[in-house]
Design a protein around this motif. Sequence first.
Motif, PDB file in Angstrom:
ATOM      1  N   UNK A 137       0.248   6.983  21.529  1.00  0.00           N
ATOM      2  CA  UNK A 137       1.533   6.295  21.717  1.00  0.00           C
ATOM      3  C   UNK A 137       2.077   5.871  20.342  1.00  0.00           C
ATOM      4  N   UNK A 138       3.406   5.825  20.193  1.00  0.00           N
ATOM      5  CA  UNK A 138       3.993   5.598  18.856  1.00  0.00           C
ATOM      6  C   UNK A 138       3.946   4.133  18.412  1.00  0.00           C
ATOM      7  N   UNK A 139       2.773   3.679  18.039  1.00  0.00           N
ATOM      8  CA  UNK A 139       2.602   2.321  17.506  1.00  0.00           C
ATOM      9  C   UNK A 139       1.943   2.424  16.136  1.00  0.00           C
ATOM     10  N   UNK A 140       2.440   1.637  15.167  1.00  0.00           N
ATOM     11  CA  UNK A 140       1.777   1.645  13.858  1.00  0.00           C
ATOM     12  C   UNK A 140       0.504   0.812  13.928  1.00  0.00           C
ATOM     13  N   UNK A 141      -0.361   0.971  12.946  1.00  0.00           N
ATOM     14  CA  UNK A 141      -1.473   0.042  12.816  1.00  0.00           C
ATOM     15  C   UNK A 141      -1.827  -0.075  11.343  1.00  0.00           C
ATOM     16  N   UNK A 142      -2.187  -1.278  10.934  1.00  0.00           N
ATOM     17  CA  UNK A 142      -2.403  -1.526   9.504  1.00  0.00           C
ATOM     18  C   UNK A 142      -3.728  -2.246   9.313  1.00  0.00           C
ATOM     19  N   UNK A 143      -4.671  -1.567   8.681  1.00  0.00           N
ATOM     20  CA  UNK A 143      -5.932  -2.237   8.316  1.00  0.00           C
ATOM     21  C   UNK A 143      -5.970  -2.361   6.788  1.00  0.00           C
ATOM     22  N   UNK A 144      -7.105  -2.771   6.241  1.00  0.00           N
ATOM     23  CA  UNK A 144      -7.204  -2.962   4.791  1.00  0.00           C
ATOM     24  C   UNK A 144      -6.876  -1.689   4.028  1.00  0.00           C
ATOM     25  N   UNK A 145      -7.297  -0.534   4.559  1.00  0.00           N
ATOM     26  CA  UNK A 145      -6.995   0.737   3.897  1.00  0.00           C
ATOM     27  C   UNK A 145      -5.493   0.990   3.848  1.00  0.00           C
ATOM     28  N   UNK A 146      -4.836   0.716   4.971  1.00  0.00           N
ATOM     29  CA  UNK A 146      -3.399   1.008   5.041  1.00  0.00           C
ATOM     30  C   UNK A 146      -2.612   0.045   4.144  1.00  0.00           C
ATOM     31  N   UNK A 147      -3.008  -1.235   4.114  1.00  0.00           N
ATOM     32  CA  UNK A 147      -2.345  -2.160   3.180  1.00  0.00           C
ATOM     33  C   UNK A 147      -2.412  -1.604   1.757  1.00  0.00           C
ATOM     34  N   UNK A 148      -3.605  -1.132   1.378  1.00  0.00           N
ATOM     35  CA  UNK A 148      -3.791  -0.654   0.005  1.00  0.00           C
ATOM     36  C   UNK A 148      -2.941   0.589  -0.257  1.00  0.00           C
ATOM     37  N   UNK A 149      -2.990   1.553   0.655  1.00  0.00           N
ATOM     38  CA  UNK A 149      -2.244   2.804   0.446  1.00  0.00           C
ATOM     39  C   UNK A 149      -0.746   2.510   0.373  1.00  0.00           C
ATOM     40  N   UNK A 150      -0.239   1.700   1.307  1.00  0.00           N
ATOM     41  CA  UNK A 150       1.213   1.444   1.313  1.00  0.00           C
ATOM     42  C   UNK A 150       1.639   0.673   0.069  1.00  0.00           C
ATOM     43  N   UNK A 151       0.822  -0.305  -0.333  1.00  0.00           N
ATOM     44  CA  UNK A 151       1.255  -1.102  -1.484  1.00  0.00           C
ATOM     45  C   UNK A 151       1.299  -0.229  -2.733  1.00  0.00           C
ATOM     46  N   UNK A 152       0.397   0.752  -2.827  1.00  0.00           N
ATOM     47  CA  UNK A 152       0.403   1.633  -4.006  1.00  0.00           C
ATOM     48  C   UNK A 152       1.503   2.691  -3.909  1.00  0.00           C
ATOM     49  N   UNK A 153       1.604   3.290  -2.719  1.00  0.00           N
ATOM     50  CA  UNK A 153       2.613   4.354  -2.564  1.00  0.00           C
ATOM     51  C   UNK A 153       4.011   3.847  -2.897  1.00  0.00           C
ATOM     52  N   UNK A 154       4.306   2.611  -2.457  1.00  0.00           N
ATOM     53  CA  UNK A 154       5.654   2.074  -2.642  1.00  0.00           C
ATOM     54  C   UNK A 154       5.705   1.004  -3.737  1.00  0.00           C
ATOM     55  N   UNK A 155       4.611   0.852  -4.485  1.00  0.00           N
ATOM     56  CA  UNK A 155       4.509  -0.159  -5.556  1.00  0.00           C
ATOM     57  C   UNK A 155       4.970  -1.537  -5.074  1.00  0.00           C
ATOM     58  N   UNK A 156       4.412  -1.970  -3.952  1.00  0.00           N
ATOM     59  CA  UNK A 156       4.820  -3.251  -3.368  1.00  0.00           C
ATOM     60  C   UNK A 156       3.956  -4.383  -3.914  1.00  0.00           C
ATOM     61  N   UNK A 157       4.626  -5.454  -4.325  1.00  0.00           N
ATOM     62  CA  UNK A 157       3.846  -6.590  -4.835  1.00  0.00           C
ATOM     63  C   UNK A 157       3.741  -7.702  -3.784  1.00  0.00           C
ATOM     64  N   UNK A 158       4.215  -7.440  -2.563  1.00  0.00           N
ATOM     65  CA  UNK A 158       4.086  -8.472  -1.516  1.00  0.00           C
ATOM     66  C   UNK A 158       2.600  -8.676  -1.234  1.00  0.00           C
ATOM     67  N   UNK A 159       2.154  -9.953  -1.233  1.00  0.00           N
ATOM     68  CA  UNK A 159       0.715 -10.180  -1.016  1.00  0.00           C
ATOM     69  C   UNK A 159       0.286  -9.767   0.384  1.00  0.00           C
ATOM     70  N   UNK A 160      -0.921  -9.228   0.475  1.00  0.00           N
ATOM     71  CA  UNK A 160      -1.392  -8.733   1.777  1.00  0.00           C
ATOM     72  C   UNK A 160      -2.136  -9.825   2.548  1.00  0.00           C
ATOM     73  N   UNK A 161      -2.249 -11.016   1.956  1.00  0.00           N
ATOM     74  CA  UNK A 161      -2.977 -12.076   2.658  1.00  0.00           C
ATOM     75  C   UNK A 161      -2.074 -13.244   3.040  1.00  0.00           C
ATOM     76  N   UNK A 162      -0.776 -12.985   3.161  1.00  0.00           N
ATOM     77  CA  UNK A 162       0.125 -14.017   3.698  1.00  0.00           C
ATOM     78  C   UNK A 162       0.866 -13.403   4.888  1.00  0.00           C
TER      79      UNK A 162
END
Length: 369
Positions: A137-162
């Motif tokens: 089913x079309x639902x996203x999911x984000x674990x520690x791996x996905x936070x890391x990949x997305x933050x690097x792919x898009x150079x995001x500086x938003x903290x992943x622990x807030x």
Amino acid sequence: MKTSASSLYRTLRQRLGAWYDREARDLPWRRDVSAYHVLLSEVILQQTRVDQGMSYYHRFTEAFPTVYDLATASEDEVLLLWQGLGYYSRGRNLRRAAQIIVSDFGGELPRTLEELSRLPGVGPYTRGAILSFAYNLPFPTVDGNVYRVLSRLFALSDPIDTGAGQRVYWQLAEELLDREHPSRHNQALIELGALCCTPRSPHCPECPVQEQCEGYRRGIAETLPIKQGKTRVRPRYMYYFLVRLGEAGTTSRLLRRRGAGDIWQGLYELPLIEGGEEPLSTETLLAHPRLSALLRQLRAPRLHPQPRARAKHRLSHQQLYAELYLIEAEGLMPSSEEEEQPWLLIPEAEQERYAMPVLLTRLLEEAED
Ligand code: SF4
């Protein structure tokens, strides 16, 4: 701008999907996909490496082939299988979740976020994993791996622990989602984080989306993701007493089941004195009122004042330091004192039938060397 974002997303989906088809590891829960298997594997793998989690997954699927088997298991059976994985509330919640799946959903894992949120221990990541991996089913999911990949792919500086930072990543994961292949897409992001976009020294030259990776282009990949606050790790000093009762060859040990409201709920342990955040001096420990109370319950006790073993163990918010002392005694006194949890007298040979914290099994092994 919108067009360039959608064309970038399209490229990323294609590349990630093709890479996953080629490179995905052959893991047992991917071979025999069912919502129950996804639930088991995801709960087991939280905070656990795949190679370590694999043997636990096999143990659980062998002992509880269906959700009905898990729902009717005793808490002790589940905790004994869970022993060594840590975070024991996850094991207890898994059994409770199985009971609710059987009682409220006819033995089938639900297919909506709302219904899945009624299952204890099933958080946003696991809900998304069940809906996408098992039901496609079309639902996203984000674990520690996905936070890391997305933050690097898009150079995001938003903290992943807030909370605010996490909402940014979930929103992005939703926009990037491949709605035709949600299972493959979500697993591809996770697999990329596990195999290629690793926390340290990411393997960028082999990465299928290196050309699209903003973090790589700017040379900041390894500095991402950002965490805002480091959690304080509290030291905790613990003093265990191995009470051996009876003659050699027929000795028993005192064990007690841990109660609620602290770590290791439902596991078994030896008599314990807590030292708090500071170590106790030998004099303070030997004069401790709980030790005196324990000795009063024993017939002809002999306390060995030197520790037999020492061990350290790190939990997410606590650094545990433990020592093990030996007390030999002829038996138990008929006790008049009301203890909050009764002692169990366990023959030594049967000790392994009782699930204990890893810290304590290490202490016992060291003491018996
Ligand atoms: Fe991660 Fe490097 Fe790939 Fe970027 S190029 S996603 S940093 S592995």
